[in-house]
Design an enzyme around this catalytic site. Structure first.
Site, PDB file in Angstrom:
ATOM      1  N   HIS A 367     -11.375   8.664  -7.388  1.00  0.00           N
ATOM      2  CA  HIS A 367     -10.640   9.886  -7.738  1.00  0.00           C
ATOM      3  C   HIS A 367     -11.427  11.132  -7.399  1.00  0.00           C
ATOM      4  O   HIS A 367     -10.873  12.137  -6.987  1.00  0.00           O
ATOM      5  CB  HIS A 367     -10.288   9.868  -9.227  1.00  0.00           C
ATOM      6  CG  HIS A 367      -9.733   8.559  -9.644  1.00  0.00           C
ATOM      7  ND1 HIS A 367      -9.849   8.057 -10.903  1.00  0.00           N
ATOM      8  CD2 HIS A 367      -9.078   7.629  -8.925  1.00  0.00           C
ATOM      9  CE1 HIS A 367      -9.285   6.871 -10.948  1.00  0.00           C
ATOM     10  NE2 HIS A 367      -8.818   6.590  -9.770  1.00  0.00           N
ATOM     11  N   ARG A 474       1.545  12.887  -4.815  1.00  0.00           N
ATOM     12  CA  ARG A 474       1.119  11.703  -5.570  1.00  0.00           C
ATOM     13  C   ARG A 474       1.041  12.080  -7.049  1.00  0.00           C
ATOM     14  O   ARG A 474       0.017  12.588  -7.514  1.00  0.00           O
ATOM     15  CB  ARG A 474      -0.250  11.234  -5.087  1.00  0.00           C
ATOM     16  CG  ARG A 474      -0.285  10.695  -3.659  1.00  0.00           C
ATOM     17  CD  ARG A 474      -1.706  10.276  -3.282  1.00  0.00           C
ATOM     18  NE  ARG A 474      -1.756   9.378  -2.156  1.00  0.00           N
ATOM     19  CZ  ARG A 474      -2.178   9.715  -0.925  1.00  0.00           C
ATOM     20  NH1 ARG A 474      -2.556  10.950  -0.675  1.00  0.00           N
ATOM     21  NH2 ARG A 474      -2.214   8.819   0.040  1.00  0.00           N
ATOM     22  N   ARG A 510       6.519  11.452  -5.427  1.00  0.00           N
ATOM     23  CA  ARG A 510       6.505   9.998  -5.563  1.00  0.00           C
ATOM     24  C   ARG A 510       6.287   9.675  -7.033  1.00  0.00           C
ATOM     25  O   ARG A 510       5.396  10.260  -7.667  1.00  0.00           O
ATOM     26  CB  ARG A 510       5.369   9.398  -4.727  1.00  0.00           C
ATOM     27  CG  ARG A 510       5.257   7.903  -4.931  1.00  0.00           C
ATOM     28  CD  ARG A 510       4.251   7.285  -4.000  1.00  0.00           C
ATOM     29  NE  ARG A 510       2.887   7.573  -4.433  1.00  0.00           N
ATOM     30  CZ  ARG A 510       1.821   7.219  -3.725  1.00  0.00           C
ATOM     31  NH1 ARG A 510       1.966   6.625  -2.550  1.00  0.00           N
ATOM     32  NH2 ARG A 510       0.615   7.482  -4.166  1.00  0.00           N
ATOM     33  N   GLU A 609       5.944   0.072   2.103  1.00  0.00           N
ATOM     34  CA  GLU A 609       4.524  -0.309   2.078  1.00  0.00           C
ATOM     35  C   GLU A 609       4.369  -1.817   2.032  1.00  0.00           C
ATOM     36  O   GLU A 609       3.285  -2.348   2.271  1.00  0.00           O
ATOM     37  CB  GLU A 609       3.839   0.270   0.835  1.00  0.00           C
ATOM     38  CG  GLU A 609       4.051   1.741   0.660  1.00  0.00           C
ATOM     39  CD  GLU A 609       3.408   2.275  -0.602  1.00  0.00           C
ATOM     40  OE1 GLU A 609       2.281   2.758  -0.505  1.00  0.00           O
ATOM     41  OE2 GLU A 609       4.038   2.194  -1.674  1.00  0.00           O
ATOM     42  N   ASN A 632      -1.039   3.015   4.767  1.00  0.00           N
ATOM     43  CA  ASN A 632      -2.300   2.503   4.196  1.00  0.00           C
ATOM     44  C   ASN A 632      -2.049   1.136   3.573  1.00  0.00           C
ATOM     45  O   ASN A 632      -2.783   0.181   3.812  1.00  0.00           O
ATOM     46  CB  ASN A 632      -2.839   3.442   3.110  1.00  0.00           C
ATOM     47  CG  ASN A 632      -2.974   4.863   3.586  1.00  0.00           C
ATOM     48  OD1 ASN A 632      -3.031   5.111   4.781  1.00  0.00           O
ATOM     49  ND2 ASN A 632      -3.019   5.808   2.657  1.00  0.00           N
ATOM     50  N   ASP A 633      -1.003   1.071   2.764  1.00  0.00           N
ATOM     51  CA  ASP A 633      -0.700  -0.204   2.127  1.00  0.00           C
ATOM     52  C   ASP A 633      -0.012  -1.164   3.099  1.00  0.00           C
ATOM     53  O   ASP A 633      -0.264  -2.362   3.063  1.00  0.00           O
ATOM     54  CB  ASP A 633       0.162   0.017   0.874  1.00  0.00           C
ATOM     55  CG  ASP A 633      -0.691   0.381  -0.316  1.00  0.00           C
ATOM     56  OD1 ASP A 633      -1.705  -0.316  -0.531  1.00  0.00           O
ATOM     57  OD2 ASP A 633      -0.385   1.359  -1.011  1.00  0.00           O
ATOM     58  N   ARG A 643      -7.743  -2.758   1.722  1.00  0.00           N
ATOM     59  CA  ARG A 643      -8.128  -1.415   2.168  1.00  0.00           C
ATOM     60  C   ARG A 643      -9.367  -0.898   1.450  1.00  0.00           C
ATOM     61  O   ARG A 643      -9.988   0.085   1.872  1.00  0.00           O
ATOM     62  CB  ARG A 643      -6.952  -0.435   2.005  1.00  0.00           C
ATOM     63  CG  ARG A 643      -6.517  -0.225   0.567  1.00  0.00           C
ATOM     64  CD  ARG A 643      -5.210   0.521   0.470  1.00  0.00           C
ATOM     65  NE  ARG A 643      -5.381   1.946   0.264  1.00  0.00           N
ATOM     66  CZ  ARG A 643      -4.402   2.774  -0.108  1.00  0.00           C
ATOM     67  NH1 ARG A 643      -3.178   2.328  -0.295  1.00  0.00           N
ATOM     68  NH2 ARG A 643      -4.625   4.055  -0.274  1.00  0.00           N
ATOM     69  N   CYS A 680       3.709   8.790   5.839  1.00  0.00           N
ATOM     70  CA  CYS A 680       2.814   9.559   4.967  1.00  0.00           C
ATOM     71  C   CYS A 680       1.462   8.876   4.756  1.00  0.00           C
ATOM     72  O   CYS A 680       0.643   9.343   3.991  1.00  0.00           O
ATOM     73  CB  CYS A 680       3.474   9.857   3.622  1.00  0.00           C
ATOM     74  SG  CYS A 680       3.766   8.396   2.632  1.00  0.00           S
TER      75      CYS A 680
HETATM   76  C1  PEP Z   1       0.078   4.537   1.622  1.00  0.00           C
HETATM   77  O1  PEP Z   1      -0.039   3.454   1.061  1.00  0.00           O
HETATM   78  O2  PEP Z   1       0.060   4.671   2.871  1.00  0.00           O
HETATM   79  C2  PEP Z   1       0.268   5.768   0.843  1.00  0.00           C
HETATM   80  C3  PEP Z   1       0.551   6.912   1.407  1.00  0.00           C
HETATM   81  O3  PEP Z   1       0.085   5.683  -0.496  1.00  0.00           O
HETATM   82  P1  PEP Z   1      -1.344   5.606  -1.212  1.00  0.00           P
HETATM   83  O4  PEP Z   1      -2.385   5.849  -0.178  1.00  0.00           O
HETATM   84  O5  PEP Z   1      -1.295   6.609  -2.288  1.00  0.00           O
HETATM   85  O6  PEP Z   1      -1.336   4.181  -1.713  1.00  0.00           O
HETATM   86 MG    MG Z   2       0.438   3.218  -1.028  1.00  0.00          MG
END
Ligand code: PEP
Ligand code: MG
Length: 755
Positions: A367, A474, A510, A609, A632-633, A643, A680
């Site tokens: 964080h 977020r 979100r 995701e 990312n996910d 990740r 995103c």
């Molecule tokens: C993602 O998973 O790509 C995303 C934008 O959400 P976060 O990184 O908050 O999991």
């Molecule tokens: Mg995510």
């Protein structure tokens, strides 16, 4: 053992007298070694000092050939003296010459001495040199003698630290009081920062070393220990901490240490040997720190850190300084160095003076890293022993892109980084010029660039970057940095502020994406084997609808009269999205029944995701107003590569054929159905990846503020039709997990596209 009458106490008193004598530095050091040799009944006593070039030089000796002084040198790690310096721990041998590291220096005439005892000259975690005594006989030095020599070493180290011996060192090398140190960590927040160390919780440097009255010093030590214990007891007994299992466990361990008999005994002994209470704490802490520097086991290191914290508390009591940091009086160009830091603590500092952040802990998704990025503060994490290696005021450079830290850099290094920072600033200026340029490609395709945000401090970036809106807000960040669950009205207040700051620009909120790596400190955590695949995000929202409904209500209320976009994280099936939509409908109806104004327009979307959604694209595109790709996910689940795990996080390439084919499927379905698809995840903010995404058909990307400039600079030079043709052609034949990165990079280079 044949220790001289009076032992270390008498020696310290003599040393204090010598320190007060009006003689030159070399004479003083010569007198000191003679005194130590006499007191320890040793035939030899020598001081080796670490020079700026990392070489140990013989500075004074009693017993070895005088001609060797300033002539005999050793690299760190070379010979027994070098070994002690590199390990930062004492070495006692009854027969030095049979030790494999023994390195014979003929000019010293040391071949007649067998017994050897050397201790490092330590100060604030730095090794400044080595103090050695030697005897002709094959004798065994006792533990008390080792301790006594360590105590003496502290006084010599202080003499070095005052700079008195600086004049004796060769001009070009100097004494390595402030040796340059390079540390590699993990990149947390981009940017280069040059400045001076400010310790988040500053250590006390002890200057008053030798006791005038031992009884009084013992009393001071006992009183300080009593006070520290009491304050820890109070901390533990405070109701708010008592409820939380983990905090309590940590504090209980801490309390146990505060009662550790071995630790207390060693400090008392150090006082009895003639040190002041604070010097005794520092002396024992020095050993502890040296052990900490070598410790690789994370559990043990953590425990040593606990002891370090305790010693620090004791020092603050003894020296009478307040434990609070100098947050209000931050110097210009401050670089914060901390072991770890809560995200809210960073917000307490004066942002305009902060140039960087260095943490011993903290990974890229921590964080504090999120907050540092939001504030635009270059940050590096996982820098081992950063707090032990630095002192307040030390020059330091943080390279948040490379994940590197330069402590006390030499002038060449400093000049190179200053140049890097200047270049960066110039590039930022160029990006700033692009702010109001429409983001349209060379062949006239308009691409919407939006921001990822999560805190109020993110929002000024909208105006600074010229972003079209917030593509991902977020909402969990407010929850993560709070000390307790934010109330419904606090949530609503935040969302209202976000709307107010965003003005006419749209914001996509979100709903809470908690669980997995995003843990709320105040919420009972559930033990899970695989948290990333566990009870998280919308799964919690649907199972415990109270929390989700309260959030939706806060969003609807805050958006009164304005357009609102809400999306749901980690949706795995269409059915989950339908259930979430129902919750929204219920909240809308409830508010309408109570006469609350509703949003002027409400759009509901899903985060894509979880790979299972790739096989429900037709249904989801019909059901959702928009899709936002969380790459990312999606990458983590598509390739089954954590990740958070540095070993595998970068193992698979988002520009490889499997991922590009997945993205292509989404783009095609979205286009056919008229459902808007945004990206995103982090990849949307990298110019080369963004080029590929636009080539695949995506017309909306959301990214961190720092990425807007580079991505816009890229797209202004790209021709969508050409990139699209290249990717489609390549994907036809790309076999296995082949990556298109080299082809795309080559294309960009030959077409003058800055990536
Ligand atoms: C993602 O998973 O790509 C995303 C934008 O959400 P976060 O990184 O908050 O999991
Ligand atoms: Mg995510």
């Amino acid at each position: 053992m044949p220790s001289a009458p009076g032992g270390p106490r008498l020696l310290l008193r003599r040393l204090r007298e010598i320190m007060a004598e009006p003689v030159g530095a070399q004479d003083r050091l010569d007198k000191i070694v003679t005194q130590i040799a006499a007191n320890m009944v040793a035939e030899v006593c020598s001081v080796y000092v670490m020079r700026g070039d990392g070489v140990l030089e013989l500075f004074a000796t009693e017993g070895l050939n005088r001609e060797a002084v300033h002539l005999t040198v050793m690299r760190s790690g070379e010979g027994l003296v070098g070994l002690i310096a590199s390990r930062a721990e004492p070495l006692a041998l009854s027969d030095a010459q049979s030790h494999p590291a023994f390195s014979y220096k003929p000019e010293t005439g040391e071949e007649i001495y067998h017994a050897f005892l050397g201790v490092p000259l330590l100060r604030a975690g730095n090794t400044l040199g080595v103090l050695v005594v030697q005897n002709r006989t094959y004798r065994v030095y006792t533990e008390e003698e080792v301790e006594a020599l360590q105590t003496t070493a502290m006084v010599v180290a202080e003499m070095l630290a005052t700079g008195e011996l600086q004049a004796l060192a060769p001009v070009e090398t100097g004494i390595a009081l402030r040796r340059p140190v390079y540390q590699k960590g993990v990149a947390l927040a981009d940017g280069v920062g040059l400045g001076h160390v400010v310790l988040h919780e500053p250590r006390v440097v002890v200057k008053n070393l030798i006791a005038e009255n031992i009884e009084a010093e013992l009393k001071r030590l006992d009183a300080a220990i009593g006070e520290v214990r009491l304050s820890i007891d109070e901390l533990i007994e405070r109701g708010d901490v008592a409820h939380h299992g983990e905090h309590r466990e940590v504090l209980e361990t801490f309390r146990m240490f505060a009662h550790d008999q071995g630790w207390l005994r060693r400090m008392r002994e150090a006082v009895t040997s003639g040190l002041t209470a604070e010097a005794a704490v520092e002396r024992v802490q020095s050993d502890n720190r040296a052990r900490m520097l070598r410790q690789t086991d994370p559990y043990l290191r953590e425990r040593l850190h606990d002891l370090d914290d305790l010693a620090n508390r004791l020092l603050h009591r003894l020296v009478g300084r307040d434990f609070v940091t100098e947050r209000e009086n931050l110097p210009e160009n401050a670089i914060l160095v901390a072991r770890s830091m809560g995200p809210a603590a960073l917000l307490d500092y004066d942002r305009s003076r902060l140039r960087g952040l260095v943490l011993e802990e903290g990974g890229p998704t921590s964080h504090i890293a999120i907050v540092a990025r939001a504030l635009g503060i270059p940050a590096v994490g996982e820098v081992s022993n950063a707090t032990s290696l630095t002192e307040p005021g030390d020059a330091i450079i943080v390279d948040g892109a490379a994940g590197e830290v330069q402590i006390r850099p030499n002038p060449d290094v400093e000049a190179a980084y200053a140049e890097k920072a200047r270049l960066r600033a110039r590039r930022q200026e160029q990006y700033l010029k692009l702010r109001d340029v429409p983001s349209v490609t060379k062949d006239g395709v308009e691409v919407t660039l939006q921001l990822n945000a999560g805190l109020v401090v993110d929002l000024p970036h909208l105006a600074e970057t010229g972003a079209a809106g917030v593509g991902l807000f977020r909402t969990e960040l407010q929850f993560m940095i709070a000390e307790r669950m934010p109330s419904a009205s606090e949530q609503q207040a935040l969302y209202s502020t976000v709307f107010a700051e965003a003005g006419d620009r749209p914001v996509t909120f979100r709903t809470l994406d908690i669980g997995g790596d995003k843990i709320l400190p105040y919420m009972q955590s559930v033990e899970e084997e695989n948290p990333a695949l566990g009870w998280r995000a919308i799964r919690i929202g649907l199972d415990r609808p109270g929390l989700l409904r309260a959030q939706i209500r806060a969003l609807l209320k805050a958006a009164a009269g304005r357009p609102l976009k809400i999306m749901f994280p980690m949706v795995a099936t269409c059915d989950e999205f339908e259930r979430a939509k129902l919750l929204v409908e219920r909240e809308k109806a409830h508010l309408a029944n109570h006469g609350h104004p509703l949003p002027s327009d409400l759009k509901l979307g899903v985060m894509l995701e979880v790979p299972s959604l790739l096989f429900q694209l037709k249904e989801i595109c019909e059901s959702a107003d928009f899709i936002s790709l969380g790459t990312n996910d999606l990458m983590q689940f598509l390739f089954a590569s954590d990740r958070e795990n540095r070993r595998v996080a970068d193992r698979f390439d988002p520009l490889s054929a499997p991922m590009l084919r997945a993205l292509n499927m989404v783009a095609e379905h979205a286009e056919a159905s008229g459902c808007v698809a945004t990206v995103c995840g982090e990849v949307g903010g990298r110019p080369l990846e963004a080029m590929a995404l636009i080539g695949l058909g995506f017309r909306s990307l959301s990214m961190s503020p720092a990425s807007i400039g580079p991505v816009k600079a890229m797209l202004l030079e790209m021709n969508v039709a050409e990139v699209s043709a290249l990717i489609r052609e390549e994907l036809k034949t790309a076999g296995g997990g082949q990556t298109l990165r080299p082809k795309l990079a080559h294309f960009a280079e030959t077409h003058g596209i800055p990536v």
